[in-house]
Design a protein around this motif. Structure first.
Motif: not given
Length: 399
Positions: A64-65, A98, A100, A133, A135, A171, A173, A219
């Motif tokens: 996911l990152q 994902l 990011t 994602h 972030e 997603l 963060t 995270t």
């Protein structure tokens, strides 16, 4: 697509489709039209098309990152860079991820999302792109890590709406202590976005309020966040104590020590999500690379660094993270689950991350060292290691 029957010495599977993950020794999997149709323990009912005599057949890994890999930063990679990452991530056992994008001005992130939307239809066979994602940029300046403080901002309704426009964001963060953050969590969740607390100086109470609003992840636990103090608990403490939250863990043994990693697995049993936070330096030799438009340096040992010594992502493989967890004493099934079923469920993809009837036939053959030897996506083999050969119907690899 022709049917495929695989037999494995060890198989990490959910035989009945929705029960607990189990280790079947031996086990078999039948695939048709890219979907798993049968899972069983013991000898297969017919001669298998592929027999794996060593290691473990596991679900394809879900990361996911992933900021970048193989020299490319996904936030501004060209089409060739995207193609290389999608094609080659299966070398690390990853079958879905994902991409990011770290902190940038909202307009720049929106432009990156539009570029990504236009690139996706032409991507080659390889790892599935599950969305994006983000972030940042809704992070705390006190816990910015490698992010550019000049671009950090509050999650205003206008900023959130701009970033949701393409529908690619899956997603986000954010730091829940920022002005407007709780309302932003609610809006994001209403739009099907997983919200993760990170790069945050929040108190445990503020994190709990974010969870009340729908946040479900934290995270890279312990990194760039308030921690565990017996009278002043912060993000990390709430991540461990709150059963609603799933702590992401960068298990390269540089971001988090072995003792701290054991604490995470013990306190958050069944909730841990192994991630790489891979930067463009991942899969590359020591040298100079890029993260979020700024230079990073990959040393001979350890993670990539900014010029001031700040850790800037990682060079971790997700299959190596699984192996590191097992080496720390984590049960192998739990370690695999943390890189497959747990993240897939969290991102709303119960068709991924498990070997179970009805699931996508995304599979990885992990050798005894837990490194990927062969990887399948939708029943197609997309990676076969150079040390893997096939005699008759038996896949073999150098031990």
């Amino acid at each position: 697509m022709a049917a495929l029957l695989l037999a494995a010495k060890n198989l990490v599977a959910v035989p009945d489709g929705d029960g607990p993950t189990r280790l079947l020794s031996p086990g078999f999997v039948r695939v048709a039209d890219g979907v798993i149709t049968e899972v069983g323990e013991g000898a297969p009912p017919a001669p298998p098309d592929v027999r794996l005599p060593a290691g473990t057949l596991a679900p394809g890994l879900v990361d996911l990152q992933v900021n970048g890999y193989f020299g490319h930063d996904l936030a501004d990679a060209d089409e060739a860079g995207w193609h290389e990452i999608v094609r080659r991530l299966p070398e690390t056992g990853v079958t879905a991820f994902l991409p990011t994008f770290i902190t940038a001005p909202v307009a720049a992130q929106a432009a990156a999302l539009r570029r990504t939307r236009d690139l996706l239809p032409a991507l080659p066979d390889g790892a599935r792109v599950l969305g994006v994602h983000l972030e940042g940029p809704f992070l705390s300046a006190k816990r910015k890590g490698a992010h550019n403080a000049d671009w950090l901002t509050d999650p205003t309704p206008e900023a959130v709406a701009t970033l949701l426009e393409t529908g690619l964001v899956k997603l986000v963060t954010l730091a829940p202590e920022r002005d407007g953050a709780i309302a932003a969590v609610e809006t994001l969740v209403e739009n099907g976005v997983l919200v993760s607390v990170g790069h945050s100086d929040a108190t445990a109470e503020q994190v709990a309020r974010a969870a009340d609003a729908g946040a479900r992840k934290v995270t890279h636990i312990f990194n760039a966040q308030s921690g565990v103090h017996h009278r002043d608990p912060g993000v990390a403490a709430q991540a461990l104590a709150d059963p609603r939250l799933h702590p992401g863990l960068i298990l390269d043994l540089h971001h988090v020590s072995d003792v701290a990693a054991r604490v995470v697995f013990a306190a958050a049993a069944g909730r841990v999500v192994l991630v790489t936070d891979a930067a463009s330096a991942a899969g590359m030799p020591p040298g100079s690379y890029d993260l979020g438009g700024e230079p990073i340096e990959l040393p001979a040992e350890g993670p990539p660094l900014r010029a001031d010594g700040t850790i800037a992502g990682s060079a971790l493989r997700l299959d190596a993270a699984v192996g590191n967890a097992v080496a720390l004493g984590v049960d192998p099934v739990t370690a695999v689950d943390a890189a497959t079923r747990v993240p897939a469920d969290l991102i709303g993809r119960p068709d991924l991350g498990r070997i179970a009837p009805g699931a996508a036939a995304d599979l990885v053959w992990l050798g005894p060292d837990h490194r990927a030897r062969a990887t399948w996506v939708a029943g197609h083999i997309v990676y076969q290691g150079s040390n893997v050969h096939q005699g008759s119907n038996v896949f073999q690899g150098d031990e």
